[in-house]
Motif scaffolding. Structure first.
Motif, PDB file in Angstrom:
ATOM      1  N   ARG A 251      12.296  73.042  59.228  1.00 25.63           N
ATOM      2  CA  ARG A 251      13.548  72.286  59.141  1.00 25.63           C
ATOM      3  C   ARG A 251      14.683  72.938  59.923  1.00 25.63           C
ATOM      4  O   ARG A 251      15.600  72.267  60.375  1.00 25.63           O
ATOM      5  CB  ARG A 251      13.976  72.137  57.674  1.00 25.63           C
ATOM      6  CG  ARG A 251      12.937  71.507  56.781  1.00 25.63           C
ATOM      7  CD  ARG A 251      12.721  70.043  57.087  1.00 25.63           C
ATOM      8  NE  ARG A 251      13.829  69.219  56.650  1.00 25.63           N
ATOM      9  CZ  ARG A 251      13.860  67.898  56.716  1.00 25.63           C
ATOM     10  NH1 ARG A 251      12.829  67.259  57.225  1.00 25.63           N
ATOM     11  NH2 ARG A 251      14.898  67.208  56.307  1.00 25.63           N
ATOM     12  N   ASN A 252      14.621  74.258  60.112  1.00 22.72           N
ATOM     13  CA  ASN A 252      15.708  74.934  60.833  1.00 22.72           C
ATOM     14  C   ASN A 252      15.400  75.114  62.318  1.00 22.72           C
ATOM     15  O   ASN A 252      16.159  75.759  63.041  1.00 22.72           O
ATOM     16  CB  ASN A 252      16.005  76.294  60.192  1.00 22.72           C
ATOM     17  CG  ASN A 252      14.819  77.245  60.263  1.00 22.72           C
ATOM     18  OD1 ASN A 252      13.692  76.807  60.458  1.00 22.72           O
ATOM     19  ND2 ASN A 252      15.081  78.524  60.097  1.00 22.72           N
ATOM     20  N   ASN A 253      14.282  74.534  62.789  1.00 20.59           N
ATOM     21  CA  ASN A 253      13.961  74.603  64.216  1.00 20.59           C
ATOM     22  C   ASN A 253      14.877  73.686  65.015  1.00 20.59           C
ATOM     23  O   ASN A 253      15.343  72.657  64.517  1.00 20.59           O
ATOM     24  CB  ASN A 253      12.498  74.199  64.459  1.00 20.59           C
ATOM     25  CG  ASN A 253      11.532  75.317  64.101  1.00 20.59           C
ATOM     26  OD1 ASN A 253      11.949  76.396  63.674  1.00 20.59           O
ATOM     27  ND2 ASN A 253      10.243  75.058  64.252  1.00 20.59           N
ATOM     28  N   GLN A 254      15.086  74.064  66.270  1.00 20.16           N
ATOM     29  CA  GLN A 254      15.913  73.259  67.157  1.00 20.16           C
ATOM     30  C   GLN A 254      15.142  72.023  67.629  1.00 20.16           C
ATOM     31  O   GLN A 254      13.915  72.051  67.774  1.00 20.16           O
ATOM     32  CB  GLN A 254      16.351  74.071  68.368  1.00 20.16           C
ATOM     33  CG  GLN A 254      17.337  75.195  68.052  1.00 20.16           C
ATOM     34  CD  GLN A 254      18.731  74.673  67.815  1.00 20.16           C
ATOM     35  OE1 GLN A 254      19.108  73.594  68.277  1.00 20.16           O
ATOM     36  NE2 GLN A 254      19.523  75.429  67.079  1.00 20.16           N
ATOM     37  N   ALA A 255      15.876  70.935  67.879  1.00 17.83           N
ATOM     38  CA  ALA A 255      15.265  69.694  68.370  1.00 17.83           C
ATOM     39  C   ALA A 255      16.274  68.934  69.213  1.00 17.83           C
ATOM     40  O   ALA A 255      17.481  69.210  69.178  1.00 17.83           O
ATOM     41  CB  ALA A 255      14.788  68.833  67.202  1.00 17.83           C
ATOM     42  N   VAL A 256      15.770  67.992  69.973  1.00 17.35           N
ATOM     43  CA  VAL A 256      16.613  67.089  70.767  1.00 17.35           C
ATOM     44  C   VAL A 256      16.506  65.697  70.169  1.00 17.35           C
ATOM     45  O   VAL A 256      15.401  65.234  69.850  1.00 17.35           O
ATOM     46  CB  VAL A 256      16.171  67.063  72.245  1.00 17.35           C
ATOM     47  CG1 VAL A 256      16.888  65.950  73.015  1.00 17.35           C
ATOM     48  CG2 VAL A 256      16.443  68.410  72.891  1.00 17.35           C
ATOM     49  N   ALA A 257      17.643  65.040  69.994  1.00 20.09           N
ATOM     50  CA  ALA A 257      17.671  63.696  69.426  1.00 20.09           C
ATOM     51  C   ALA A 257      18.290  62.724  70.423  1.00 20.09           C
ATOM     52  O   ALA A 257      19.378  62.971  70.947  1.00 20.09           O
ATOM     53  CB  ALA A 257      18.463  63.684  68.118  1.00 20.09           C
ATOM     54  N   ALA A 258      17.562  61.655  70.709  1.00 22.77           N
ATOM     55  CA  ALA A 258      18.090  60.572  71.547  1.00 22.77           C
ATOM     56  C   ALA A 258      18.429  59.406  70.630  1.00 22.77           C
ATOM     57  O   ALA A 258      17.627  59.035  69.763  1.00 22.77           O
ATOM     58  CB  ALA A 258      17.055  60.150  72.589  1.00 22.77           C
ATOM     59  N   LYS A 259      19.619  58.844  70.806  1.00 23.38           N
ATOM     60  CA  LYS A 259      20.062  57.752  69.943  1.00 23.38           C
ATOM     61  C   LYS A 259      20.275  56.488  70.780  1.00 23.38           C
ATOM     62  O   LYS A 259      20.862  56.538  71.854  1.00 23.38           O
ATOM     63  CB  LYS A 259      21.343  58.148  69.212  1.00 23.38           C
ATOM     64  CG  LYS A 259      21.139  59.361  68.305  1.00 23.38           C
ATOM     65  CD  LYS A 259      22.375  59.690  67.496  1.00 23.38           C
ATOM     66  CE  LYS A 259      22.117  60.872  66.564  1.00 23.38           C
ATOM     67  NZ  LYS A 259      23.287  61.204  65.721  1.00 23.38           N
TER      68      LYS A 259
ATOM     69  N   THR B 199      16.989  69.685  60.466  1.00 23.75           N
ATOM     70  CA  THR B 199      17.582  69.318  59.180  1.00 23.75           C
ATOM     71  C   THR B 199      18.958  68.688  59.348  1.00 23.75           C
ATOM     72  O   THR B 199      19.319  67.764  58.625  1.00 23.75           O
ATOM     73  CB  THR B 199      17.665  70.559  58.253  1.00 23.75           C
ATOM     74  OG1 THR B 199      18.180  70.162  56.994  1.00 23.75           O
ATOM     75  CG2 THR B 199      18.568  71.632  58.851  1.00 23.75           C
ATOM     76  N   GLU B 200      19.736  69.175  60.329  1.00 24.30           N
ATOM     77  CA  GLU B 200      21.067  68.621  60.560  1.00 24.30           C
ATOM     78  C   GLU B 200      20.993  67.224  61.166  1.00 24.30           C
ATOM     79  O   GLU B 200      21.807  66.352  60.848  1.00 24.30           O
ATOM     80  CB  GLU B 200      21.860  69.553  61.477  1.00 24.30           C
ATOM     81  CG  GLU B 200      22.137  70.928  60.877  1.00 24.30           C
ATOM     82  CD  GLU B 200      22.708  71.900  61.889  1.00 24.30           C
ATOM     83  OE1 GLU B 200      22.707  71.557  63.102  1.00 24.30           O
ATOM     84  OE2 GLU B 200      23.127  72.998  61.496  1.00 24.30           O
ATOM     85  N   ILE B 201      20.017  67.008  62.034  1.00 22.04           N
ATOM     86  CA  ILE B 201      19.863  65.701  62.676  1.00 22.04           C
ATOM     87  C   ILE B 201      19.460  64.637  61.661  1.00 22.04           C
ATOM     88  O   ILE B 201      19.996  63.520  61.654  1.00 22.04           O
ATOM     89  CB  ILE B 201      18.835  65.779  63.810  1.00 22.04           C
ATOM     90  CG1 ILE B 201      19.347  66.696  64.932  1.00 22.04           C
ATOM     91  CG2 ILE B 201      18.517  64.389  64.352  1.00 22.04           C
ATOM     92  CD1 ILE B 201      18.311  66.981  66.012  1.00 22.04           C
ATOM     93  N   LEU B 202      18.512  64.989  60.778  1.00 21.83           N
ATOM     94  CA  LEU B 202      17.989  64.005  59.833  1.00 21.83           C
ATOM     95  C   LEU B 202      18.871  63.815  58.609  1.00 21.83           C
ATOM     96  O   LEU B 202      18.756  62.810  57.904  1.00 21.83           O
ATOM     97  CB  LEU B 202      16.579  64.414  59.391  1.00 21.83           C
ATOM     98  CG  LEU B 202      15.505  64.455  60.487  1.00 21.83           C
ATOM     99  CD1 LEU B 202      14.163  64.844  59.894  1.00 21.83           C
ATOM    100  CD2 LEU B 202      15.407  63.115  61.194  1.00 21.83           C
ATOM    101  N   GLU B 203      19.745  64.777  58.365  1.00 24.98           N
ATOM    102  CA  GLU B 203      20.577  64.730  57.161  1.00 24.98           C
ATOM    103  C   GLU B 203      21.414  63.454  57.087  1.00 24.98           C
ATOM    104  O   GLU B 203      21.576  62.847  56.033  1.00 24.98           O
ATOM    105  CB  GLU B 203      21.493  65.964  57.131  1.00 24.98           C
ATOM    106  CG  GLU B 203      22.212  66.164  55.821  1.00 24.98           C
ATOM    107  CD  GLU B 203      22.992  67.475  55.832  1.00 24.98           C
ATOM    108  OE1 GLU B 203      23.773  67.689  56.785  1.00 24.98           O
ATOM    109  OE2 GLU B 203      22.816  68.268  54.902  1.00 24.98           O
ATOM    110  N   MET B 204      21.951  63.007  58.239  1.00 19.75           N
ATOM    111  CA  MET B 204      22.834  61.839  58.248  1.00 19.75           C
ATOM    112  C   MET B 204      22.076  60.534  57.983  1.00 19.75           C
ATOM    113  O   MET B 204      22.688  59.508  57.694  1.00 19.75           O
ATOM    114  CB  MET B 204      23.549  61.743  59.594  1.00 19.75           C
ATOM    115  CG  MET B 204      22.649  61.491  60.781  1.00 19.75           C
ATOM    116  SD  MET B 204      23.541  61.479  62.356  1.00 19.75           S
ATOM    117  CE  MET B 204      23.936  63.220  62.520  1.00 19.75           C
TER     118      MET B 204
END
Length: 309
Positions: A168-176, A64-69
């Protein structure tokens, strides 16, 4: 059996809550570096204008934090990975979409970038779908280093709250990833649930010598090609004279400045205020030409300037 299964479940829950330490997963960086190179290759064949594609960073956090932006500012493709029994997300922000549309339709970048906050058009969404499929192939090939899997595009979402790949509160890795073209650019992002990467922690923690985009021959060839396209202004210097400020102030139209140079004097060829070659001057078909005679020894030139004569 049940005791072992419960222990594994508890271990996975603890790992999910703690988050992955990306510094301990060097292979993950290698995978996304390889994906960067592959995407750059595909995009270069699709567009006439030069484009630059780079991995800007890896981070971990809650989905949820990654997609919020990216809410109301991106389009996301939801992919199913059957071998992992999970989903991943690939997204393009608004600037990425607008830049790619201009590049693919032949813009030269003379017009200002689009800054309008509106819904994505049908053409933009179709282009995004094509790009999603290309990026998924690049990601699949890159992940083949550690695990074979296919990524099947299930749907496209323009609202991040509908882009569901897990709780939505699960941990994930984001590559940008950063795309630059036509003096503008945008961002692509890949989100992978941590629960997918946990079983591969041991493999992802390996250090593989030579597996980096900096040593990828295709990437090195691309860099060399772009460097060779750089335009450099060359200056031919016949002679330099040092005058005082007073002498320069006294100069007037018609004055003659005597030079020590002769037709046999060598000419210094400079680039970016740096001496490159000594040349001989001549004529060909009514114009002056230079013939390269000798490479300038920078160390010798420096010593000649410093030491008294």
């Amino acid at each position: 059996m049940s005791g072992t299964q419960n222990a594994n479940d508890i271990r996975d829950m603890l790992l999910d809550s703690a988050g992955l330490s990306l510094d301990r997963l060097p292979m993950l960086h290698v995978i996304f570096d390889r994906m960067t190179t592959s995407c750059a290759e595909h995009l270069r064949h699709m567009a006439a204008s030069p484009m630059y594609y780079s991995l800007s960073g890896l981070e971990s956090g809650r989905i949820t934090e990654i997609l919020e932006m990216y809410e109301a500012n991106a389009v996301a493709g939801i992919f199913h990975a059957p071998e992992w029994d999970s989903h991943i997300l690939i997204g393009f922000d608004r600037d990425f979409i607008y830049t790619m549309v201009e590049v693919l339709f032949g813009s030269d970048g003379s017009e200002p970038p689009v800054e309008e906050a509106r819904g994505f058009s049908t053409i933009e969404l179709r282009m995004a779908q094509t790009l999603f499929e290309q990026v998924a192939k690049a990601l699949q090939a890159s992940f083949a280093l550690v695990a074979d899997t296919k990524f099947k595009l299930e749907r496209i979402e323009t609202r991040m709250d509908f882009a569901v790949i897990g709780r939505r509160n699960n941990q994930a890795v984001a590559a940008k990833f950063l795309l630059q073209a036509l003096n503008r650019g945008g961002e692509m992002f890949v989100v992978i649930p941590q629960s997918v990467l946990n079983p591969m922690r041991k493999v992802l923690s390996r250090v593989v010598s030579g597996e980096s985009s900096g040593r990828d021959p295709r990437w090195m060839k691309q860099i060399a090609t772009e460097v060779k396209k750089t335009e450099v202004t060359l200056k031919a210097v016949l002679e330099e004279r040092f005058l005082s400020l007073g002498e320069i102030a006294d100069l007037k139209v018609g004055d003659v400045i005597e030079l020590q140079a002769t037709p046999r004097s060598r000419v210094k060829l400079e680039g970016n205020q740096q001496g490159l070659f000594w040349c001989n001057i001549g004529q060909s078909e009514g114009t002056y030409v230079l013939k390269v005679d000798e490479l300038i020894d920078q160390e010798k030139e420096f010593l000649d300037d410093v030491l008294p004569r």
